[in-house]
Design an enzyme around this catalytic site. Sequence first.
Site, PDB file in Angstrom:
ATOM      1  CE  LYS A  10       0.782   1.145   4.590  1.00 41.57           C
ATOM      2  NZ  LYS A  10       1.561   2.259   5.068  1.00 41.57           N
ATOM      3  CG  ASP A 141      -1.271  -0.022   8.044  1.00 41.02           C
ATOM      4  OD1 ASP A 141      -2.015   0.920   8.393  1.00 41.02           O
ATOM      5  OD2 ASP A 141      -0.051   0.098   7.846  1.00 41.02           O
TER       6      ASP A 141
HETATM    7  P1  ATP Z   1       4.547  -1.192   9.870  1.00 45.26           P
HETATM    8  O1  ATP Z   1       4.476   0.286   9.611  1.00 45.26           O
HETATM    9  O2  ATP Z   1       3.240  -1.844  10.136  1.00 45.26           O
HETATM   10  O3  ATP Z   1       5.638  -1.590  10.835  1.00 45.26           O
HETATM   11  P2  ATP Z   1       6.025  -1.606   7.410  1.00 45.26           P
HETATM   12  O4  ATP Z   1       5.336  -1.580   6.113  1.00 45.26           O
HETATM   13  O5  ATP Z   1       6.901  -0.433   7.715  1.00 45.26           O
HETATM   14  O6  ATP Z   1       4.923  -1.843   8.481  1.00 45.26           O
HETATM   15  P3  ATP Z   1       6.681  -4.425   7.304  1.00 45.26           P
HETATM   16  O7  ATP Z   1       7.348  -4.785   6.027  1.00 45.26           O
HETATM   17  O8  ATP Z   1       5.259  -4.815   7.448  1.00 45.26           O
HETATM   18  O9  ATP Z   1       6.912  -2.880   7.551  1.00 45.26           O
HETATM   19  O10 ATP Z   1       7.569  -5.051   8.477  1.00 45.26           O
HETATM   20  C1  ATP Z   1       7.605  -4.528   9.750  1.00 45.26           C
HETATM   21  C2  ATP Z   1       8.249  -5.521  10.704  1.00 45.26           C
HETATM   22  O11 ATP Z   1       7.407  -6.647  10.863  1.00 45.26           O
HETATM   23  C3  ATP Z   1       9.596  -6.052  10.271  1.00 45.26           C
HETATM   24  O12 ATP Z   1      10.505  -5.805  11.319  1.00 45.26           O
HETATM   25  C4  ATP Z   1       9.427  -7.533  10.080  1.00 45.26           C
HETATM   26  O13 ATP Z   1      10.505  -8.266  10.606  1.00 45.26           O
HETATM   27  C5  ATP Z   1       8.151  -7.867  10.848  1.00 45.26           C
HETATM   28  N1  ATP Z   1       7.302  -8.871  10.169  1.00 45.26           N
HETATM   29  C6  ATP Z   1       6.565  -9.821  10.742  1.00 45.26           C
HETATM   30  N2  ATP Z   1       5.879 -10.533   9.842  1.00 45.26           N
HETATM   31  C7  ATP Z   1       6.178 -10.024   8.642  1.00 45.26           C
HETATM   32  C8  ATP Z   1       5.759 -10.332   7.314  1.00 45.26           C
HETATM   33  N3  ATP Z   1       4.925 -11.340   7.042  1.00 45.26           N
HETATM   34  N4  ATP Z   1       6.248  -9.563   6.325  1.00 45.26           N
HETATM   35  C9  ATP Z   1       7.089  -8.531   6.584  1.00 45.26           C
HETATM   36  N5  ATP Z   1       7.524  -8.212   7.815  1.00 45.26           N
HETATM   37  C10 ATP Z   1       7.062  -8.938   8.848  1.00 45.26           C
END
Ligand code: ATP
Length: 295
Positions: A10, A141
């Site tokens: 997103k 989210d």
């Molecule tokens: P948010 O703002 O919700 O933290 P983001 O988009 O910045 O999300 P993500 O890629 O969702 O970041 O990852 C955030 C953290 O979640 C990472 O540190 C990762 O290790 C952990 N994590 C747990 N499960 C997953 C998954 N299925 N995919 C990606 N990261 C994951």
Amino acid sequence: MTQTRESRAKLNLFLHVTGRRPDGFHELISLMTKITLADELVFSFQGKGIQVTCDHPGVPEDDSNLAYRAANRFFSACHQKKIAVPVAGVAIHIHKNIPVGGGLGGGSSNAATVLEVLNTRCGDLFSLEQLLEMGRHLGADVPFFLFGGPALARGIGEKLTRIQNLKPRHVVLCDPGIHVSTAEVFGRHDFCLTSQGKYTIKSASNVLPRGQPVDIGSCMHNDLEAAAFGLYPEIRSTRDEMAHLLQRPVAMSGSGGSLFALFSHEKDAKQGYERLCKHLAGGGKHFFLTALLNG
Ligand code: ATP
């Protein structure tokens, strides 16, 4: 038997922080939309229990993985309802294309995809409202990814209004190669820089259903940029270089550090993408040519 599903990323086309709740969560108003960039999730329904594997070293494969937590929540809800489900276990392999910790919601998207796939597999046991409730417990989210289509998110991101009138746009996206801590960025947010009502009302009223296509380029904004740039100055310098090379506004998604620019024409987006690859690639930066999804 295996089943493969895409799990989309997103963008927050705009994000205004509007306040902080007594429990510490930040309230915001954000226009969110899925983009074509996606992870690939491969489901296998043989065996018992939940197993998650991922080809990205930064993603846990234990019970802290959001895909694991989603499956666990789904099976617990079945158990609570005393429903015998036709699925004894699930193995999920995540092929990661979405930058991790990049503000693109990869983990939340994976969780939503798991809830949807398991629910379909179990004959649509739960309504969308019940899935949204499960999603709320997994992450702010997750409901957006279940909701389908561009949405105006309010509250802590769980109050969603469908936005019908976004103009299609091509996107040049940059992963600056920095794993950003969402908690740290929110923790550093200076409430003196929080959007005043007049700005948030303008952004929101621009996109709320009015029947006219909305050109979102003029509303791109992210209140969390100041905090993210303070913690990771490379995100600011990448933003500035991108804006210079593309000659258009560049904004950060979510808590960062992914950066994006919007284009009306695919040809211009492709040229911009190639320019960035030529001049900015390296040092952990990656570029993507993608597009907003309207459904
Ligand atoms: P948010 O703002 O919700 O933290 P983001 O988009 O910045 O999300 P993500 O890629 O969702 O970041 O990852 C955030 C953290 O979640 C990472 O540190 C990762 O290790 C952990 N994590 C747990 N499960 C997953 C998954 N299925 N995919 C990606 N990261 C994951």
